[in-house]
Scaffold this motif. Sequence first.
Motif, short mmCIF file in Angstrom:
data_model
loop_
_atom_site.label_atom_id
_atom_site.label_comp_id
_atom_site.label_asym_id
_atom_site.label_seq_id
_atom_site.Cartn_x
_atom_site.Cartn_y
_atom_site.Cartn_z
N SER A 1 0.66 -0.92 -0.06
CA SER A 1 -0.46 -0.58 -0.22
C SER A 1 0.72 0.98 0.31
O SER A 1 1.68 1.55 0.50
N LEU A 2 0.00 2.19 -0.78
CA LEU A 2 0.84 3.66 -0.38
C LEU A 2 1.06 4.42 0.47
O LEU A 2 0.74 4.32 1.92
N ILE A 3 2.41 4.81 0.97
CA ILE A 3 3.24 5.62 1.81
C ILE A 3 3.27 7.17 2.29
O ILE A 3 2.72 7.30 2.44
N GLY A 4 3.69 7.07 0.61
CA GLY A 4 3.29 8.33 -0.34
C GLY A 4 4.60 8.56 -0.59
O GLY A 4 4.83 7.68 -1.41
N THR A 5 4.45 10.24 -1.44
CA THR A 5 5.17 10.35 -2.40
C THR A 5 6.02 11.68 -1.99
O THR A 5 5.74 12.42 -1.85
N VAL A 6 7.40 11.61 -3.20
CA VAL A 6 8.08 12.49 -3.82
C VAL A 6 7.72 13.43 -5.10
O VAL A 6 7.50 12.81 -5.62
N ASP A 7 7.42 14.90 -4.74
CA ASP A 7 7.80 15.72 -6.25
C ASP A 7 8.57 14.73 -7.59
O ASP A 7 9.76 14.38 -7.73
N VAL A 8 7.98 14.82 -8.05
CA VAL A 8 8.22 13.46 -9.14
C VAL A 8 8.63 14.84 -10.59
O VAL A 8 9.44 14.04 -11.89
N THR A 9 8.40 15.73 -10.54
CA THR A 9 8.62 16.46 -11.46
C THR A 9 10.14 16.26 -12.50
O THR A 9 10.11 16.26 -13.76
N ALA A 10 10.86 16.85 -11.68
CA ALA A 10 12.18 16.40 -11.97
C ALA A 10 13.08 14.93 -12.64
O ALA A 10 13.64 15.15 -13.48
N TYR A 11 12.45 14.42 -11.79
CA TYR A 11 12.83 12.89 -13.29
C TYR A 11 12.18 12.74 -14.28
O TYR A 11 12.61 11.78 -14.73
N GLN B 1 14.53 4.57 -12.82
CA GLN B 1 13.91 3.85 -11.52
C GLN B 1 13.95 5.52 -10.10
O GLN B 1 13.00 5.45 -9.60
N ASN B 2 14.44 6.30 -10.88
CA ASN B 2 14.16 7.30 -9.94
C ASN B 2 12.42 7.80 -9.92
O ASN B 2 11.84 8.26 -8.29
N VAL B 3 11.72 7.34 -11.14
CA VAL B 3 10.44 7.77 -11.37
C VAL B 3 9.68 6.61 -10.49
O VAL B 3 9.00 7.37 -9.16
N LYS B 4 9.84 5.65 -10.77
CA LYS B 4 9.50 4.45 -9.68
C LYS B 4 9.87 4.81 -7.85
O LYS B 4 8.83 4.73 -7.11
N HIS B 5 10.78 5.87 -7.85
CA HIS B 5 11.43 5.19 -6.02
C HIS B 5 10.81 7.11 -5.89
O HIS B 5 10.91 7.11 -4.39
N ALA B 6 9.97 7.58 -6.34
CA ALA B 6 9.34 8.73 -5.85
C ALA B 6 7.93 7.92 -5.10
O ALA B 6 7.40 9.06 -4.23
N ARG B 7 7.94 6.98 -5.27
CA ARG B 7 6.71 6.50 -4.58
C ARG B 7 7.03 5.24 -3.75
O ARG B 7 8.20 4.52 -3.72
#
Length: 349
Positions: free
Chosen positions: A86-96, A150-156
């Motif tokens: 289940s989702l715990i959190g996300t960070v801003d993914v725009t740059a990635y 992978q950076n995009v995926k790790h933003a979740r």
Amino acid sequence: MQKFSKSFLILFLLVGILSCKEEKTTVVPQPISVKTTTVSNFSNAENGMKYSGTISAEKLVNLTFQVAGTVETLPVNMGDFVTQNSLIGTVDVTAYESQYQARAAQAKLAKENYERIREVYEKGSIAEIRMIEAKSNYEQATAAANAVYQNVKHARLTAPFSGYVGNKMLEVGDVASPGRPVIQLMNIDVVKAVIPIPSEEINHYRVGDSANVTIDALENEMFQGVVKEVAVASNRMNPVYNVQISIENPERTIKPGMACTIQLQVLNEETTKPSMITVPLETVSVNEDGTNYVYIYNTEKNIAQRKKVTLGKLFNNRIEIVNGVSNKDKIITSGYHKLTDGTPVILAQ
């Protein structure tokens, strides 16, 4: 007249003697209220060694993002139960995402270039080395695009297992970075208690030994536990060894942080001989010449009797009595500081 005076004098002296004679009174001492425990032979099942400990989760991890960024969502709170994946959190993914799009475009261009050169090579118009270089450029561009993705995926951030949120270290708007904890996730289906064991007692225990665990906060409810780990190295600052007790917790009523009392079975045959008698350590006193003694409750006379004892081995909060008391004697465990030999006592209700 003289005879009358002598009679009067004798009468006066007799009255004086009778008036000065004090009536003897007997002062009866008030009995001291005490508590007792009956001396019995040491039993592994009933008198096993007791230690104090604290419950903790057997499985506990600090979850972190693998990439840096501003926390955008964090839809969990302390105490929430979350399921695996289940989702715990996300960070801003725009740059990635922008980096990935740029790498993906380069990979697409490298692919088109490689396909054109390969067609020309198959017609025999260019050297093989040109085709190999184009293929290598295409593969490198594709690998670079995949790495950025992978950076995009790790933003979740997702839960690696089902459990409770024990602590929440970041909030929305904070800047996350690799290695900086976001939440603490714990699984309490199985909990553990870690207890310190003195060096003279550690060899009594083995992995797989049974333990009775009493939880104070759960009205002294008892749970069955098993020794899972026994340390082979002590703390440098304190000669104690940690022993870990694993406890099944299917109802999840046992919470990390609860105080507990663990009763372990002693395996060393030497220290569990049938004739061994142990008493609470605090009931043994010592006088000026170093003689150890305890107070026994005389049930016939209702008095305290001081008995000299010879001490044996120490077992946590109990101590062996080599001689001086016998089985079924009643050791006074409360109020003994007020006693002397022969003091009248009464059992506290």
